[in-house]
Design a protein around this motif. Structure first.
Motif, PDB file in Angstrom:
ATOM      1  N   SER A 189      56.466  19.579  32.108  1.00 19.68           N
ATOM      2  CA  SER A 189      57.507  20.179  32.946  1.00 19.68           C
ATOM      3  C   SER A 189      57.115  20.273  34.419  1.00 19.68           C
ATOM      4  CB  SER A 189      57.850  21.574  32.417  1.00 19.68           C
ATOM      5  OG  SER A 189      56.716  22.421  32.507  1.00 19.68           O
ATOM      6  N   THR A 190      56.035  19.596  34.809  1.00 21.72           N
ATOM      7  CA  THR A 190      55.546  19.729  36.182  1.00 21.72           C
ATOM      8  C   THR A 190      56.510  19.123  37.197  1.00 21.72           C
ATOM      9  OG1 THR A 190      53.651  19.443  37.642  1.00 21.72           O
ATOM     10  CG2 THR A 190      54.226  17.559  36.235  1.00 21.72           C
ATOM     11  N   LYS A 191      56.494  19.716  38.366  1.00 22.99           N
ATOM     12  CA  LYS A 191      57.247  19.196  39.518  1.00 22.99           C
ATOM     13  C   LYS A 191      56.280  18.660  40.578  1.00 22.99           C
ATOM     14  CE  LYS A 191      61.351  20.825  38.206  1.00 22.99           C
ATOM     15  NZ  LYS A 191      61.491  20.434  36.832  1.00 22.99           N
TER      16      LYS A 191
ATOM     17  N   SER B 212      53.829  16.407  42.714  1.00 26.99           N
ATOM     18  CA  SER B 212      53.852  15.003  43.099  1.00 26.99           C
ATOM     19  C   SER B 212      52.562  14.319  42.662  1.00 26.99           C
ATOM     20  CB  SER B 212      53.999  14.890  44.616  1.00 26.99           C
ATOM     21  OG  SER B 212      53.828  13.558  45.027  1.00 26.99           O
TER      22      SER B 212
END
Length: 191
Positions: free
Chosen positions: A124-126, A128
């Motif tokens: 679920s990481t956002k 970069s």
């Protein structure tokens, strides 16, 4: 002259090292976070043509070393080294070459969260992936490839382990207590 602290994080991707380091920096009176992800992002953004295609990212390591050396010589800061530091050899370099026990109180903070928690965070990481040399690599792939040499008692003066989120505040408080004990000893010796 009092010893400075060096807090070295150890843990896989998405284990909470950066969040911990930033929060500790706010609480530690004279702390500074040294995070190689920031150095990698800077290099990827501004000096992409200098990034090696394979092997060690010597430019990133040189930038990190320059910042550490500068801060050691031109500040009284305590260091929070926010990298994965999964290799015992890499930790030995930090502990024996950069932060020797004569001048630093050395603390390892091992983030030993269950793999299920790390898999959920990575999914679920956002964040970069622009810190990677190869933009086709994902955090899932990074997590699967990471191998950890677990830190052991005696590598540094202190070893704290975080097995779940509830332990973060306790470990921070223990580190702050180490910092305060150091100040009290120095204050007593100066009288």
């Amino acid at each position: 002259m009092k010893k400075r602290l060096v807090i070295i994080t150890v843990g896989k991707t998405h284990s909470g090292k950066t969040t911990f380091a930033k929060e500790l920096e706010k609480k530690l009176a004279n702390g500074v976070v040294i995070d190689q992800d920031n150095h990698a992002q800077f290099i990827q953004t501004h000096y992409q043509s200098l990034v090696p295609n394979q092997g060690a990212n010597t430019l990133k390591h040189a930038v990190s070393r320059l910042i550490v050396d500068y801060a050691k010589e031109h500040s009284e800061c305590d260091f929070i080294i926010c990298n994965s530091n999964l290799s015992r050899t890499d930790r030995e370099y930090l502990l024996n070459e950069l932060f020797d026990r004569q001048k630093f109180v050395r603390i390892l903070v091992h983030f030993d969260l269950p793999v299920e928690v790390l898999n959920e965070r990575v999914a679920s990481t956002k964040r970069s992936t622009n810190i990677f040399r190869d933009d086709s690599i994902s955090f899932e792939q990074l997590l699967q490839s990471q191998r950890e040499e677990v830190p052991v008692e005696g590598e540094a003066e202190y070893l704290f382990t975080i097995n779940n989120c509830e332990e973060v505040n306790r470990v921070m408080e223990e580190i702050l207590a180490v910092a305060n004990e150091r100040v009290e000893v120095d204050s007593y010796e100066n009288h």
